[in-house]
Design a protein around this motif. Sequence first.
Motif, PDB file in Angstrom:
ATOM      1  N   ASN A 119      28.948  33.667  46.365  1.00  0.00           N
ATOM      2  CA  ASN A 119      29.348  33.022  47.283  1.00  0.00           C
ATOM      3  C   ASN A 119      30.243  31.529  47.759  1.00  0.00           C
ATOM      4  N   GLN A 120      30.263  31.042  46.853  1.00  0.00           N
ATOM      5  CA  GLN A 120      30.586  29.866  47.317  1.00  0.00           C
ATOM      6  C   GLN A 120      31.703  29.344  47.212  1.00  0.00           C
ATOM      7  N   SER A 121      32.100  30.725  45.934  1.00  0.00           N
ATOM      8  CA  SER A 121      33.932  30.985  45.866  1.00  0.00           C
ATOM      9  C   SER A 121      34.413  30.018  44.722  1.00  0.00           C
ATOM     10  N   LEU A 122      35.168  30.758  44.086  1.00  0.00           N
ATOM     11  CA  LEU A 122      35.171  30.308  42.683  1.00  0.00           C
ATOM     12  C   LEU A 122      36.286  28.437  43.033  1.00  0.00           C
ATOM     13  N   GLY A 123      36.324  28.353  44.043  1.00  0.00           N
ATOM     14  CA  GLY A 123      36.379  26.712  44.359  1.00  0.00           C
ATOM     15  C   GLY A 123      35.588  25.350  43.111  1.00  0.00           C
ATOM     16  N   ASP A 124      34.394  26.706  43.916  1.00  0.00           N
ATOM     17  CA  ASP A 124      32.984  25.264  42.947  1.00  0.00           C
ATOM     18  C   ASP A 124      32.687  25.564  41.561  1.00  0.00           C
ATOM     19  N   SER A 125      32.796  24.665  41.292  1.00  0.00           N
ATOM     20  CA  SER A 125      32.095  24.863  39.321  1.00  0.00           C
ATOM     21  C   SER A 125      30.902  25.351  39.073  1.00  0.00           C
ATOM     22  N   SER A 126      30.136  25.164  39.643  1.00  0.00           N
ATOM     23  CA  SER A 126      28.905  26.064  39.436  1.00  0.00           C
ATOM     24  C   SER A 126      29.130  27.599  38.913  1.00  0.00           C
ATOM     25  N   SER A 127      29.944  27.960  40.707  1.00  0.00           N
ATOM     26  CA  SER A 127      29.797  29.352  40.557  1.00  0.00           C
ATOM     27  C   SER A 127      31.513  29.479  39.998  1.00  0.00           C
ATOM     28  N   ARG A 128      32.305  29.636  39.321  1.00  0.00           N
ATOM     29  CA  ARG A 128      33.301  29.603  39.118  1.00  0.00           C
ATOM     30  C   ARG A 128      32.263  29.669  36.728  1.00  0.00           C
ATOM     31  N   LYS A 129      31.624  28.361  36.151  1.00  0.00           N
ATOM     32  CA  LYS A 129      31.039  29.128  35.519  1.00  0.00           C
ATOM     33  C   LYS A 129      30.086  30.204  35.745  1.00  0.00           C
ATOM     34  N   LEU A 130      29.284  30.553  36.933  1.00  0.00           N
ATOM     35  CA  LEU A 130      28.994  31.572  36.288  1.00  0.00           C
ATOM     36  C   LEU A 130      29.671  33.236  36.371  1.00  0.00           C
ATOM     37  N   PHE A 131      30.720  33.023  37.494  1.00  0.00           N
ATOM     38  CA  PHE A 131      31.716  34.107  36.772  1.00  0.00           C
ATOM     39  C   PHE A 131      32.327  34.720  36.223  1.00  0.00           C
ATOM     40  N   VAL A 132      32.579  33.116  35.237  1.00  0.00           N
ATOM     41  CA  VAL A 132      33.201  33.258  33.994  1.00  0.00           C
ATOM     42  C   VAL A 132      32.539  33.287  32.801  1.00  0.00           C
ATOM     43  N   SER A 133      30.693  33.425  32.835  1.00  0.00           N
ATOM     44  CA  SER A 133      30.022  34.270  32.474  1.00  0.00           C
ATOM     45  C   SER A 133      29.617  35.748  31.900  1.00  0.00           C
ATOM     46  N   LEU A 134      30.007  35.952  33.637  1.00  0.00           N
ATOM     47  CA  LEU A 134      29.203  37.825  33.567  1.00  0.00           C
ATOM     48  C   LEU A 134      30.324  38.546  33.429  1.00  0.00           C
ATOM     49  N   TYR A 135      31.779  38.010  33.738  1.00  0.00           N
ATOM     50  CA  TYR A 135      33.411  38.319  33.786  1.00  0.00           C
ATOM     51  C   TYR A 135      33.766  39.614  32.574  1.00  0.00           C
ATOM     52  N   PRO A 136      33.413  39.102  31.032  1.00  0.00           N
ATOM     53  CA  PRO A 136      33.584  39.547  30.531  1.00  0.00           C
ATOM     54  C   PRO A 136      32.962  40.779  30.171  1.00  0.00           C
ATOM     55  N   SER A 137      31.574  41.317  30.165  1.00  0.00           N
ATOM     56  CA  SER A 137      31.033  41.262  30.661  1.00  0.00           C
ATOM     57  C   SER A 137      30.675  43.365  31.784  1.00  0.00           C
ATOM     58  N   TRP A 138      31.085  42.293  32.416  1.00  0.00           N
ATOM     59  CA  TRP A 138      31.156  43.301  34.050  1.00  0.00           C
ATOM     60  C   TRP A 138      32.299  43.991  34.068  1.00  0.00           C
ATOM     61  N   CYS A 139      33.390  43.558  32.651  1.00  0.00           N
ATOM     62  CA  CYS A 139      34.506  44.579  32.713  1.00  0.00           C
ATOM     63  C   CYS A 139      34.469  46.107  32.360  1.00  0.00           C
ATOM     64  N   HIS A 140      33.358  45.968  31.644  1.00  0.00           N
ATOM     65  CA  HIS A 140      32.928  47.877  31.422  1.00  0.00           C
ATOM     66  C   HIS A 140      32.380  48.413  32.601  1.00  0.00           C
ATOM     67  N   SER A 141      32.829  47.679  34.124  1.00  0.00           N
ATOM     68  CA  SER A 141      32.675  48.833  34.738  1.00  0.00           C
ATOM     69  C   SER A 141      33.273  48.255  35.884  1.00  0.00           C
ATOM     70  N   PRO A 142      34.376  49.061  36.232  1.00  0.00           N
ATOM     71  CA  PRO A 142      35.592  49.289  37.235  1.00  0.00           C
ATOM     72  C   PRO A 142      35.018  48.809  38.616  1.00  0.00           C
TER      73      PRO A 142
END
Length: 682
Positions: free
Chosen positions: A499-522
């Motif tokens: 929720n810190q938005s992607l401007g925060d480095s930890s938020s961006r790293k977590l988003f990047v980690s989850l995103y590819p697998s989350w793409c299995h479900s729109p």
Amino acid sequence: MADAVFTVSAALLRNLADKLYEKRKSAALELEGIVKSLCIAGDHEKVTALVKLLTREFTQSPQSNHRKGGLIGLAAVTVGLAGEASRHLDRIVPPVLNSFCDQDSRVRYYACEALYNIAKVVRGEFILFFNQIFDALCKLSADSDANVQSAAHLLDRLVKDIVTESDQFRIEEFIPLLHERMTVVNPFVRQFLVGWITVLDSVPEIDMLGFLPDFLEGLFAMLSDSGFEIRQQADCALKEFLQEIKNSKNVDYGRMVEILVKKARQADEYTRLTAVTWINDFLTLDKENLVLVEYYADILGAILPSIADKEPKIRQAADEINEKLRSACAGSLKKRSDGFRLDSVLNVARRSLSSELETTRIKGLQWMFTLFDHYYSQVIVFLNEIFESLLDVLSDPSDKVVLLVLDVLACIARDDPYFHKLVLYLIHNFFADKSLLEKRGSLIIRRLCVLLNAERIYKEFAAVLEEETNYNFAATMVQVLNLILLTSSELADIRYILNQSLGDSSSRKLFVSLYPSWCHSPMATISLCLLTQAYHHASSVIQSLREDNLNLKFLVQIDKLVHLLESPIFAYLRLQLLEPAQYPWLIKSLYGLLMLLPQQSSAFKVLRTRLKTVPSYSCANEVRQISSGISYQHTPQLNEDANFFASKLHTFHQVQLQHEIQARKLLQSHFQTTSFTLSKET
């Protein structure tokens, strides 16, 4: 033999074999006088000849009256010999003992009477034949004739008196016979045996305690006898021995524990209670955990089922034993390894997982946790042998059991290699058993997030699912993970980071980690974007959805998301609707979802009502700005990198394309199978 015939008259021999008891008794008295005279004269050869005559011509005669006469005659000879009788006992006693097996009950009766009279004369010298006499009395105690039984009891009491006052009795020679006879189930024999055990134990000079393991199992067997008196006698004997054990330093605990472990599993309730009571007392006596440590696995295997026993006293004693063992394993045993069989204890705990008793399964898991917690390096080498069993327990109907097995798995997975292995095994089990994912998936994942760090768990799940080739399963798994992420209190920290938005480095790293697998479900992808305030990208994903994506499952997921937007978790998002100029892509994303929902659905009404509350003074201006490509995201936290999200949108499209390809292949395979079946039928 000729000397014997010459010594006694033919009339005496006839009277000795007469059918009338009085004549036989009169002849015996006369014979007694003759033997006394021979003894005084020191003529023992004639006495020997006389004994042989009585044995061969009388006790071995086919005529029962002769056999009776022979027995009374041998007793008379012994009485006549008095102090010299010991010289002839080896010839006098055997034929009497042989007569205990005579088919005629009256002969057996006279054999008891004869041996009684012989014993009264020789007393201590009698011990030489003790084992044979004991064996004979043991058989006679169950004789079918009441008179024989009565005579045997009288003889038995006399023999007990002789043994207790004798210093020639050899307990080590008697124990093998006692051990053999303890397997007999006849109630009269059992009473006879308990009586002898009690008497011998009362003699200070006889160390019955030292030989207790040889007859302990037999005593325990008597606790389940149908006769109350036998049960009571056996119980009293056992209590006396237990008290002696508490006051003794030299006790063979090992052999007794082996017996107690066996008896703790018996069907008889009182036998089980007595066995676990003994084990409990043994552990109390072994304060330094030096004596019984090598038997811990055997003890544990016996008492784990007893912890769930229907009898409260058994449950209590078994639970006390269990806690003593666990305390020892977690404490003093850690300082040394001698005798403690970790692998055996672990195997017992593993077997308990298949028990029908919930309490037993719980205690088994507690043991596994204790072993992994305190002996990690020694126990982890056996992981392959127990891992499957642990994962199977995840399907247990009891939530307590499932939570405990998760504690054990988390303890195992504290090292990275085993952490990765755990996630792989979990995903494999979820794939193999869809009901496990539906019924227990949320509980399992949430608990592991608490025990092993939620961010670590989600990153590992995402990494494994990114490589998953069964896209339908991957989509289902991601939807479960996403729903947990959006709703569970255990995931509050992850939500805060995202929720810190992607401007925060930890938020961006977590988003990047989850995103590819989350793409299995729109819908999971859209939810992740809303959670990270990547509203522009959320709108792009919504706009890029194709007809294949807009199925019933997707609409159901939109329905869930819309209702979740009304929850406290998305309060920040609802407040951002008050500033439509600053969050125009949020407005467009929500309107995009609204356009995808059927008008008759409750989610449509909820979302439309929410959007109606957006301030209208700037809506027209926002629409113009969005249409012209102008973005009003002034806050640094909300700046979105166009190239970054372009690559993410490409990833989303690629994953969805793979879903479409796999779906077509499955449909084509199903069509070919159906066509082949129809052609065969035709």
